[in-house]
Design an enzyme around this catalytic site. Structure first.
Site, PDB file in Angstrom:
ATOM      1  CB  SER A 140      -1.065   0.047   1.147  1.00 18.90           C
ATOM      2  OG  SER A 140      -1.439   1.169   1.252  1.00 18.90           O
ATOM      3  CE1 TYR A 153      -4.730  -1.819   4.996  1.00 17.68           C
ATOM      4  CE2 TYR A 153      -3.227  -0.082   4.500  1.00 17.68           C
ATOM      5  CZ  TYR A 153      -4.419  -1.060   4.143  1.00 17.68           C
ATOM      6  OH  TYR A 153      -4.440  -1.092   2.895  1.00 17.68           O
TER       7      TYR A 153
END
Length: 274
Positions: A140, A153
């Protein structure tokens, strides 16, 4: 057009979002896909729609035996495994690091980090037999820089990029390439769930923060994954392909970028991709 003729690919989290788009792209390119997901109804429906080129395998990526089973299913159903896409993901623990519980941390890491390790492990074991294969893991933009996602995350996605580089060093001698894709904000069920579950609203929000002025769709990420799976990328390994409209380069957003969107984006709502 990128082709995967004869290719056999396992896609974790393959029943929706980027995973579903990847499964569709694999089949459209002439390959076969194992849809490894917990969403039984969606997974079976997608496999039924795609016909003989796809099969659903119930997979909880927090269980090593399930991931190993999906890899075995690929070999038994379609032949030698040529591709593995470690895509399954969740937003996971949200909030201040001072308030995040160890239990929430462990659960998030089990899906976003440990499952990528296990997927890479079992795919490599299968691929080494034919000395050929490509592993692609979902990182990401939150794994490229801080402030684009929740703490755990962000930590997990940085780890995905680290593992990609490390595993590429070991597995290249076996003819196995290991790469990652790092999407920016993408219109998926997971990102829509952060708001009002309306894909159109999500698309408008993401477009408002995009330097290119339009929203990233799952197919945009799937195209990058397909490239890395294919022989078009035969000399590419240990690489993270960032697909974010140039956001992480410091590119300026378009003039209509609103102050409200700016506040929300910097509150950590970007970088949530699967």
């Amino acid at each position: 057009m990128t082709r995967l003729d004869g290719g056999c690919v396992v896609v974790t989290g393959g029943a929706s979002g980027i995973g579903e788009a990847t499964v569709r792209a694999v089949v459209a390119a002439g390959g076969s896909a194992v849809i490894a997901d917990l969403q039984d109804d969606r997974g079976r429906a997608l496999a039924s729609e795609l016909g003989a080129a796809a099969v659903f395998h119930h997979t909880d990526v927090t269980r090593e035996e399930d991931i190993a089973g999906a890899v075995d299913c690929a070999g038994e159903t379609f032949g030698p495994l040529t591709g593995m896409v470690n895509n399954a993901g969740v937003v996971g623990a949200i909030g201040s690091i001072m308030e995040t519980s160890a239990e929430a941390f462990d659960h998030t890491m089990s899906i976003l980090s440990r499952a990528v390790f296990l997927g890479t492990k079992h795919a490599a074991r299968a691929m080494k037999l034919q000395k050929r294969g490509a592993i692609v893991s979902l990182a990401s933009t939150a794994g490229v820089m801080g402030g684009l996602g929740p703490h755990v995350y962000t930590m997990a996605k940085h780890g995905v990029i680290g593992l990609t580089k490390s595993a590429a060093c070991e597995l290249s001698r076996l003819g196995i390439r290991v790469n990652a894709v790092a999407p920016g904000g993408t219109v998926t069920p997971m990102t829509s769930a952060l708001g009002d579950n309306n894909p159109e609203t999500t698309a408008d929000f993401i477009a408002a923060g995009s330097p290119l002025g339009f929203a990233c769709m799952p197919e945009d990420i799937a195209n990058g994954i397909l490239y890395l799976l294919s022989d078009d990328a035969r000399y590419v390994t240990g690489h993270t392909l960032v697909i974010d409209a140039g956001e992480t380069t410091g590119a300026e957003p378009p003039p209509f970028f609103s102050q409200e969107a700016d506040i929300l984006l910097h509150a950590g709502q970007r970088g949530l991709d699967e």
